[in-house]
Design a protein around this motif. Structure first.
Motif, PDB file in Angstrom:
ATOM      1  N   LEU A 623     -46.422 -20.484 -38.517  1.00  0.00           N
ATOM      2  CA  LEU A 623     -45.307 -19.549 -38.568  1.00  0.00           C
ATOM      3  C   LEU A 623     -44.117 -20.143 -37.829  1.00  0.00           C
ATOM      4  N   LYS A 624     -42.940 -20.029 -38.436  1.00  0.00           N
ATOM      5  CA  LYS A 624     -41.731 -20.530 -37.788  1.00  0.00           C
ATOM      6  C   LYS A 624     -40.585 -19.554 -38.004  1.00  0.00           C
ATOM      7  N   ILE A 625     -39.863 -19.263 -36.925  1.00  0.00           N
ATOM      8  CA  ILE A 625     -38.693 -18.399 -37.032  1.00  0.00           C
ATOM      9  C   ILE A 625     -37.489 -19.196 -37.525  1.00  0.00           C
ATOM     10  N   LYS A 626     -37.414 -20.454 -37.158  1.00  0.00           N
ATOM     11  CA  LYS A 626     -36.346 -21.302 -37.663  1.00  0.00           C
ATOM     12  C   LYS A 626     -36.862 -22.730 -37.778  1.00  0.00           C
ATOM     13  N   GLY A 627     -36.164 -23.501 -38.593  1.00  0.00           N
ATOM     14  CA  GLY A 627     -36.595 -24.884 -38.760  1.00  0.00           C
ATOM     15  C   GLY A 627     -36.041 -25.485 -40.033  1.00  0.00           C
TER      16      GLY A 627
END
Length: 636
Positions: A623-627
């Protein structure tokens, strides 16, 4: 050079191109009356028809002979009702279409031979049509006040097919009314009366049909129906109405309506409905403008307007090669405009590109097959006659087609790029309420040596569900079956507000980018998702730079393809189609691949792609909130 586009894609601009060229009073003065504008011989001019048809003559006669014993098909009440019961359109449309094609075939055969041999069958077809309650399709009868699919005898509606049949029967009346009178004057009287009621009077007395756009308001759609229906009405009026004042009022009414379509259409000329609708949208607009030009002796013309040329050249720019075209929305990946229509259009607007392209398309068949395919124009007798009128000129044109290094449509937000290594790339921004919309903001297609490798599937056979509240339950309409991400497990949503923002094209770096976050509903929790494409010499680079409010589900990046797909090598997915090979490269530390087989049991899809296509999914491991996610598609 960097190009940007930051305003609403479906902006309506009061261009009013036609009304700027004429008004009612001026129009009335330049109208050519009593069908003196018709560029074809009269029925009685046998030498004229022999010269006009040339090598076509015997082909038309042979086609007509096949219909001498044609049994006119009855469209039953339950055939209409079936549209409501199951959603099927074909049960009503197929026999109706057979009847209409038979009329057109018999008309052309009699014009070719001129001996009266086909007149009785033409009369049968005419009378059969006059006895029908409506000439509209069951799928379109919802325009009745009842909203039902069974035709009412209390009202007439003008839609695509009622207009087509109206124009066909108007030409039939023009050529043969004297011959009908020799048999019985009631035939011509009845035919003229039905055309008057169903087409002429209905057009002047009604303004409620959506395609007219007389009551247009912001957010309403205006698509190919407008020029198509107005063109049919214009034909009927020019062929039947010989009162100058009445004719002028009717023609000017079509001008006001068609201007609405031109106002809605972006000046860049792109057809948001895709190449297979070009012939119905820009192509029918051209037919309309040609008839307006002919009926006024060239006094009313907008062929020199840059926008009209742009609309024409869209069809050559969207052609990839070997029959493959750039398809978005409901358009098919194969096919586009007819060579004869493209040539006529190109000549009218002074486009060498279109004329050479038309000759190129025409050269793909030998002359014998070309003749036979050209006469199979269905119920559109206008295009059939125009094909003959321009055929010799088309044969003299030099065939050629070369894809431009790039084509950028800044208002419609279509971008095409290609390179010398055989890669052709197409992508779109736009919004999710375009005509024949799919939820596909930001998607792309990629071709190698003209063969589609990463694809847009297109659309299956039309049913009631296709144009209803159930439309987006169909897999082919959904963003998760396009080359796009699912964000937090959520696909894109239908509606004008779901659109691309910050759409940019840089011709120097060969990069197209768009923030597609606003194409997803609120539950996707997307602050931004910038999808960018860069076409290099041997590969396509794809980058997703994103910021989310919350990360609730692992990102899923979908790609649609066909042919042979091998995901067995970690970090590298091989795709082979018709001898062409590419590899989709991804970071194996970031993604886990999966593949889904989509069986195609609809002939409209399987005729293009075969029995199956594949959805490749790259599923993020974390899971990533930004990238930033990066992928490459590389020639092998």
């Amino acid at each position: 050079m960097l190009f940007g586009f930051l305003i609403q894609a479906q902006a309506y601009t009061e261009k009013n191109l036609l009304q700027k060229h004429t008004d009612l009073k001026s129009l009335e003065k330049v109208l050519i009356m009593n069908q003196k504008w018709v560029p074809y011989p009269t029925y009685e001019d046998r030498a004229g028809w022999d010269k006009f048809l040339g090598d076509y003559k015997e082909l038309y006669i042979k086609q007509g002979e096949k219909k001498l014993n044609y049994q006119w098909k009855v469209i039953k009440a339950t055939d209409y009702i079936e549209y409501e019961r199951s959603g099927s359109r074909n049960i009503m449309e197929n026999p109706f279409d057979d009847n209409n094609k038979a009329i057109a075939t018999l008309v052309m055969a009699e014009l070719a031979e001129g001996k009266g041999r086909f007149i009785d069958q033409i009369i049968n077809g005419v009378f059969h049509s006059c006895e029908m309650t409506s000439w509209a399709l069951s799928a379109h009868l919802g325009a009745q006040r009842s909203g039902r699919s069974l035709p009412s005898n209390k009202e007439h509606i003008i839609e695509l097919t009622s207009g087509d049949l109206g124009s066909l029967l108007s030409w039939t009346y023009y050529f043969f009314n004297k011959e009908f009178d020799k048999v019985n004057p009631i035939i011509s009287e009845r035919l003229h009366s039905e055309l008057q009621k169903r087409i002429l009077d209905t057009y002047m007395n009604e303004d409620r049909f959506w395609w007219m756009a007389f009551n247009w308001k912001q957010g309403d759609m205006i698509n190919n129906w407008n020029p198509w229906c107005n063109f049919n009405v214009l034909q009927c009026y020019f062929l039947l109405e010989n009162d100058r004042e009445k004719l002028a009022k009717a023609v000017f009414r079509t001008i006001i309506s068609v201007d609405k379509f031109l106002n809605y259409t972006n000046s860049d000329g792109a057809c948001e409905e895709g190449p297979s609708y070009w012939g119905h949208a820009a192509g029918k607009l051209f037919d309309y403008l040609q008839m307006l030009y002919d009926g006024t002796g060239g006094k009313v013309s907008i062929f020199k307007e840059p926008m009209i040329k742009n609309m024409g050249e869209y069809i050559s720019r969207s052609y990839v090669g070997n029959g493959w075209v750039v398809n978005f929305a409901d358009a098919s990946a194969k096919g586009g405009g007819l060579a004869s229509t493209i040539f006529r259009y190109g000549k009218a607007v002074g486009s060498e590109e279109m004329m050479h392209f038309a000759a190129y398309l025409n050269s793909l068949t030998d002359s014998k097959k070309g003749l036979e395919s050209d006469i199979s124009f269905g119920r559109d007798i206008f295009r059939g006659l125009q094909t003959i009128l321009y055929h010799k000129e088309l044969l003299k044109e030099t065939p050629s087609h070369t894809n431009a290094p790039y084509t950028w449509y800044p208002e419609t937000q279509f971008c095409y790029m290609n390179n010398k290594s055989g890669l052709f790339f197409a992508a779109k921004g736009g919004y999710n309420n375009e005509s024949h919309n799919h939820n596909d903001v930001g998607t792309f297609s990629l071709y190698l040596n003209t063969i589609p490798m990463f694809i847009d599937a297109g659309v299956g056979t039309y049913t009631r569900q296709t144009f209803s509240s159930e439309r987006y339950s169909i897999w082919a309409m959904q963003s998760n079956y396009h080359n796009l991400p699912m964000i937090n497990g959520v696909p894109q949503k239908f509606g004008s507000k779901y659109k691309a923002t910050d759409v940019l094209f840089n011709s120097k770096t060969r990069t197209f980018s768009a923030d597609i976050a606003n194409a997803y509903p609120q539950e996707a929790d997307a602050k931004s998702w910038v999808r960018s494409y860069t076409l290099d010499k041997e590969k396509l680079k794809i980058t997703d730079t994103f910021a989310l409010k919350n990360a609730k589900q692992n990102s899923r990046i979908n790609f649609l393809t066909w042919g042979k797909v091998d995901i067995s090598v970690s970090g590298k997915i091989l795709v082979e189609v018709q001898g062409q090979k590419v590899a989709l490269l991804y970071d194996k530390k970031v993604f886990t691949p999966s593949i889904e087989t989509i069986k195609l049991d609809d002939s409209r899809l399987s005729n293009v792609w075969g029995q199956e296509i594949f959805r490749i999914s790259l599923i993020a491991k974390n899971l990533k909130i930004k990238g930033t996610y990066k992928y490459e598609i590389v020639k092998q």
